[in-house]
Design a protein around this motif. Sequence first.
Motif, mmCIF file in Angstrom:
data_model
loop_
_atom_site.group_PDB
_atom_site.id
_atom_site.type_symbol
_atom_site.label_atom_id
_atom_site.label_comp_id
_atom_site.label_asym_id
_atom_site.label_seq_id
_atom_site.Cartn_x
_atom_site.Cartn_y
_atom_site.Cartn_z
ATOM 1 N N ILE A 46 0.866 -1.184 0.000
ATOM 2 C CA ILE A 46 0.000 0.000 0.000
ATOM 3 C C ILE A 46 0.901 1.232 0.000
ATOM 4 C CG2 ILE A 46 -1.731 1.304 1.301
ATOM 5 C CD1 ILE A 46 -2.817 -1.291 2.354
ATOM 6 N N ALA A 47 0.465 2.268 -0.702
ATOM 7 C CA ALA A 47 1.252 3.500 -0.766
ATOM 8 C C ALA A 47 1.031 4.305 0.502
ATOM 9 C CB ALA A 47 0.856 4.304 -2.002
ATOM 10 N N TRP A 48 2.101 4.445 1.293
ATOM 11 C CA TRP A 48 2.047 5.245 2.522
ATOM 12 C C TRP A 48 2.796 6.556 2.267
ATOM 13 C CZ3 TRP A 48 -1.245 3.270 5.877
ATOM 14 C CH2 TRP A 48 -1.465 1.897 5.888
ATOM 15 N N ASN A 49 2.088 7.664 2.389
ATOM 16 C CA ASN A 49 2.698 8.964 2.167
ATOM 17 C C ASN A 49 3.526 9.393 3.375
ATOM 18 O OD1 ASN A 49 1.558 9.323 -0.403
ATOM 19 N ND2 ASN A 49 -0.383 9.997 0.512
ATOM 20 N N VAL A 50 4.256 10.475 3.213
ATOM 21 C CA VAL A 50 5.045 11.022 4.311
ATOM 22 C C VAL A 50 4.100 11.364 5.459
ATOM 23 C CG1 VAL A 50 6.570 12.885 5.036
ATOM 24 C CG2 VAL A 50 6.784 11.909 2.736
ATOM 25 N N THR A 51 4.428 10.869 6.660
ATOM 26 C CA THR A 51 3.549 11.016 7.818
ATOM 27 C C THR A 51 4.348 11.528 9.003
ATOM 28 O OG1 THR A 51 2.150 9.205 7.039
ATOM 29 C CG2 THR A 51 1.944 9.821 9.347
ATOM 30 N N LYS A 52 3.750 12.423 9.760
ATOM 31 C CA LYS A 52 4.403 12.985 10.929
ATOM 32 C C LYS A 52 4.498 11.952 12.033
ATOM 33 C CE LYS A 52 4.254 17.021 13.998
ATOM 34 N NZ LYS A 52 3.512 18.258 14.343
ATOM 35 N N ALA A 53 5.598 11.989 12.792
ATOM 36 C CA ALA A 53 5.812 11.032 13.877
ATOM 37 C C ALA A 53 4.692 11.132 14.898
ATOM 38 C CB ALA A 53 7.165 11.294 14.537
ATOM 39 N N GLY A 54 4.226 9.965 15.325
ATOM 40 C CA GLY A 54 3.142 9.904 16.289
ATOM 41 C C GLY A 54 1.760 9.841 15.675
ATOM 42 N N PHE A 55 1.648 9.978 14.357
ATOM 43 C CA PHE A 55 0.361 9.936 13.672
ATOM 44 C C PHE A 55 0.101 8.531 13.118
ATOM 45 C CE2 PHE A 55 0.495 14.380 14.157
ATOM 46 C CZ PHE A 55 -0.761 14.898 13.877
ATOM 47 N N MET A 56 -1.173 8.199 13.012
ATOM 48 C CA MET A 56 -1.594 6.929 12.435
ATOM 49 C C MET A 56 -2.025 7.165 10.997
ATOM 50 S SD MET A 56 -2.138 3.618 13.091
ATOM 51 C CE MET A 56 -2.445 3.436 14.856
ATOM 52 N N ALA A 57 -1.265 6.616 10.063
ATOM 53 C CA ALA A 57 -1.647 6.713 8.655
ATOM 54 C C ALA A 57 -2.736 5.697 8.348
ATOM 55 C CB ALA A 57 -0.433 6.472 7.771
ATOM 56 N N GLN A 58 -3.657 6.065 7.463
ATOM 57 C CA GLN A 58 -4.790 5.203 7.131
ATOM 58 C C GLN A 58 -4.936 5.101 5.621
ATOM 59 O OE1 GLN A 58 -8.357 6.397 9.195
ATOM 60 N NE2 GLN A 58 -7.219 7.071 10.992
ATOM 61 N N ALA A 59 -5.396 3.929 5.210
ATOM 62 C CA ALA A 59 -5.620 3.687 3.785
ATOM 63 C C ALA A 59 -6.866 2.819 3.634
ATOM 64 C CB ALA A 59 -4.406 3.003 3.152
ATOM 65 N N PRO A 60 -7.600 2.998 2.551
ATOM 66 C CA PRO A 60 -8.801 2.167 2.351
ATOM 67 C C PRO A 60 -8.424 0.728 2.027
ATOM 68 C CG PRO A 60 -8.399 3.542 0.436
ATOM 69 C CD PRO A 60 -7.404 3.972 1.468
ATOM 70 N N CYS A 61 -9.362 -0.162 2.279
ATOM 71 C CA CYS A 61 -9.168 -1.568 1.953
ATOM 72 C C CYS A 61 -9.300 -1.777 0.453
ATOM 73 C CB CYS A 61 -10.199 -2.428 2.694
ATOM 74 S SG CYS A 61 -9.946 -2.482 4.480
ATOM 75 N N PRO A 62 -8.790 -2.889 -0.056
ATOM 76 C CA PRO A 62 -8.955 -3.175 -1.488
ATOM 77 C C PRO A 62 -10.424 -3.302 -1.878
ATOM 78 C CG PRO A 62 -7.260 -4.574 -0.506
ATOM 79 C CD PRO A 62 -7.945 -3.878 0.619
ATOM 80 N N VAL A 63 -10.653 -3.402 -3.153
ATOM 81 C CA VAL A 63 -12.017 -3.523 -3.671
ATOM 82 C C VAL A 63 -12.689 -4.764 -3.093
ATOM 83 C CG1 VAL A 63 -13.407 -3.704 -5.769
ATOM 84 C CG2 VAL A 63 -11.295 -2.357 -5.777
ATOM 85 N N ASN A 64 -13.982 -4.634 -2.791
ATOM 86 C CA ASN A 64 -14.809 -5.713 -2.247
ATOM 87 C C ASN A 64 -14.437 -6.085 -0.815
ATOM 88 O OD1 ASN A 64 -16.242 -5.912 -4.686
ATOM 89 N ND2 ASN A 64 -14.753 -7.371 -5.523
ATOM 90 N N LYS A 65 -13.708 -5.212 -0.139
ATOM 91 C CA LYS A 65 -13.413 -5.414 1.276
ATOM 92 C C LYS A 65 -13.855 -4.195 2.054
ATOM 93 C CE LYS A 65 -9.531 -8.684 1.045
ATOM 94 N NZ LYS A 65 -10.075 -9.672 1.990
ATOM 95 N N ARG A 66 -14.167 -4.419 3.329
ATOM 96 C CA ARG A 66 -14.585 -3.335 4.203
ATOM 97 C C ARG A 66 -13.625 -3.247 5.381
ATOM 98 N NH1 ARG A 66 -16.591 -2.706 0.247
ATOM 99 N NH2 ARG A 66 -18.796 -2.576 -0.326
ATOM 100 N N GLY A 67 -13.402 -2.009 5.855
ATOM 101 C CA GLY A 67 -12.490 -1.800 6.958
ATOM 102 C C GLY A 67 -11.455 -0.750 6.604
ATOM 103 N N VAL A 68 -10.421 -0.692 7.412
ATOM 104 C CA VAL A 68 -9.368 0.299 7.230
ATOM 105 C C VAL A 68 -8.026 -0.378 7.477
ATOM 106 C CG1 VAL A 68 -8.441 2.511 8.001
ATOM 107 C CG2 VAL A 68 -10.901 2.140 8.006
#
Length: 1035
Positions: free
Chosen positions: A400-422
Amino acid sequence: MKILKGCNPQDPNIRALPALGEEICIMEQLEGFEGRLLQEAMSSPALSQLLLAMMVPLLELESTFVPTDQSELSPSGRKSGQQLNQSSGVEESVLISSYVHLEFSNRAWPQELSKNFTLPNALAFLPPRMLTGLYLTTECHANHSGTSLCTCHPGYQWNATLCSLYPDCWGHRSERDLCMCRSFHGPVPGYCQLLPPVPANLTLDSQLQMHGDTLNLILFKKEEATNLRWFLRHSKKNRPIILWPGTNVLQTSNEGQAGLRVARMSRHWAGEYESIFEAQGFKWRLRQVVKVPLQEEEIVRLPDALSISCAASTGFQLSCCIPLTTAYTATWSPGEDSQASLQKQWDSQCFVLAVQHCPAASTTYTCTLQSRNLPPFTAPVSITIIQDGDTTCPKDFSLIAWNVTKAGFMAQAPCPVNKRGVVKRLCGTDGIWRPVQNSCTEAKILALCLKAKLLLEGQGKPNEEVPRILNELQGQVGVASTPSDLWEMLHTVTLLAKVVAESSTELTDSALKDLLTTTDKILDVNISSLWTLAQAQKPSMGSDFLKAVETLVHSLSPQKHPFSFSSPNVLLQSQLLRHSSPPGYQMPFSTRPLLQAWIPWHSLAPLVHNGTNISITSLVLQRLDYQLPSNYTQGLWNTPYTTPGLVLVVSITADGQAFTQAEVIMDFEDMNGTLHCVFWDHNVFQGRGGWSDEGCKVHAANASTSRCICQHLTAFSILMSQHTVPENPILGLLSQVCIGASILALLICLVIYRLVWRAVVRNKVAFFRHTALFNTVICLLVADTCFLGNPLLPSGYHSLVCLVTAFLCHFFYLATFFWMLAQALMLAHQLLFVFHQLSKHLVLSLMVILGYLCPLGFAGVTLGLYLPQRKYLREGKCLLNGDGVMLHTFSEPVLAIVGVNGLVLVIAVLKLLRPSLSEGPTVEKRQALVGVLKALLILTPIFGLTWGLGVATLFDGSIVSHCLFSILNSLQGVFILVFGCLTDNKVLEALRKRFRFPGSLSSSSAISMVTNETDISEHSKERSEHASYEERMAD
């Protein structure tokens, strides 16, 4: 083709027919003395005949029967020519009905048709009347095979009798069908009838129901109503769902009203409720709409917080998603320099905001959700701008593509197609990415689990939905790729098992085959890696799944026996047993290890002789035992075991009732190590389940076969261990002999104290020490006596003596250890606080509280908790049950006390090893070594430290270790006599003086347990401290 079409009876105008070539049932009203028919018709070459149903007002008649051209059924079940309504008197009219067939040739007709019309021949004896109204009620389409599809016009309906005899126009029979269209093969046996006023009212407490509320729908009946059904339609796009009395639904009915109660309302229970019933010969449908507002936890923000580097990314996207069934609109603010859009999925709708440019500073975007007549919801998303110098985690494109994120933060990305969740990933404070947290679940699996949950609550027909869900579920096992996928599938099976149990649903052979196929795939080695991760969140999921499969397998319809199924991980045999003869029912299985089981004749004979229909089902689940928790009940000693890789489930059903008491014999081939025959008990360990050997015994059939015999039916297996408790009668005899010797030694100890008590308790320290030791002797004497006499007492909960003995045994053994703890704490105080004096009354009070009240609390709570559950006594003995009870209320306190006493012993040893300040090195080392050895020899048995060997037996279950454990602890009284009394200088001196034995004892020959406070020299502080220490440590 025949088309049935009706007219509005309230319309005085002449009805227009849409086509010719129709058979039309017409309601007519005749007034005056002339008959006339006026009809407008569209031109069509297919029109063949008209059916007229006439309503004729007749004068000067009190009771009239008017025959028709043909005998038909009326709405109320009478013949169509029967008098429908009657009133008497001059110039009063009576309404009657009759069929009239009008034949048309295949040619075009003018737009309007007018001609005179006279009554049928059967009515010729009556004075002529004027036909002033002509009304269409029914429309029929006839095909070439002679089948007529007849539809009622608004305000008319087929009566309930005809409705129940004929299918609808689509060939179905539905509980929701209101008899508006019927299919007839051959002549049409009637026509649609005029509906009377609605015979009931449907009310509800409030159309707006909050989450968790209880909905109450009440049907007030003006007439007698039958065949009442309740339905729920979530939206116009969804088909109505029938409601049954599930866990959330309660249906009530009495003479004047009927009710529907839905508990724990949620959005899944919002929609249009329908009440369908029969009254006055017709079917009726009443509706009420119920709304449930959106809950805050149902709003999904992706992401819920975002840190962004403007240098690395110029824009970003925010999503605010809600369930599709909720009618809400959304707006984003601020909305400048951004574009909003709506994205719909099959179960949700997302309001997406695409921000084109990075904001100048950190800000908060807000998604506002609004619905008519409901308060709005706001979902904020904070955007943090990464500044120069901030610690960040770099871009990462692994999976999964994770962008530059500040320390202490939780990065989030959507689930693949036909899946639910984070999918989440934490950026640590050190700027290093943490492991990915994947909560994605297949959308189809989630939908099936939700459907099963709602089915259990009361939505749907169990006998239709359970097979459908099982069929769809087996196709989803292959796509399961995360622990949540596995857990949702197992949870779905568990919910279906509860539905089957609640509704007494019988499964078909195809539904059972779907279940077993799903089970086989779940137990496959390719998916076993998901079990470990899933069980970390839900340890009892294996036990719950086993129980669910048992329930569903037992629900096979008796008409489907015999039934068999074979797959790599699942084997099932099921058959009906109408008669039997020795050797009974046999069940061979080609498994590894080889398994053969049978039920002897004497267990089946009573059922067979009663003439009952017996179905026997045997199921083998391979690899499932690996996924069950490693819980072992009393008698198995919590030793690490291995299982053979299979679980055998045997059930007997007699006339639909489960029969659990039967003897089952199982032969396992090529088994190694010490064996235990066990079954899985779902009720132990707070419902998590565990292995138990109650009612099961192991027998050696021959050199290569191990035989298990159990006296009940459940899920069986066999445990293998090289470290198990040896079943050796010599061990039990040795324990009894040692306990007898201990009792004798304790009696001698009491006699000694009776003789020398005043001589040995002349100072406070000696008084404290001997008081604790004396109470230890008393408690251990009573406990050993109860234990030794236990086999002589009648066992069981019916015996008061047995219960009292078990309670006393538990209490006094605990009291023994608490008094040992009191001795250890006194010694620790003397070692650590040399010159600190204690109040005699205070210490004695504290010792009594610790020695008697604490164990009394443990014993009393144990009795109060487990006696009502009938889990207090060990089977066949007047002792505390070891099935978790002994572990928590005896073993754990004892081991804690042994640990504290051991710590005190370490302190004493360290004090003895401390260098002397006044003596030379050689003397110092020699005396320190002798003191350590004497302290270990004396304090170890007095402090009960030998009970710590019980932990060692868990890892070394040999006969030697168990014999050593039994001997040392059974001789506890002997050790107290030897090391507590006979090695005490003051005790021996008092005995010598009492019996006038010659000789004297050297003060340095033993560790003195008496402190002479006057021996402390005031001239040398170092010498005084050393002397006082040795005396107090010895005491």
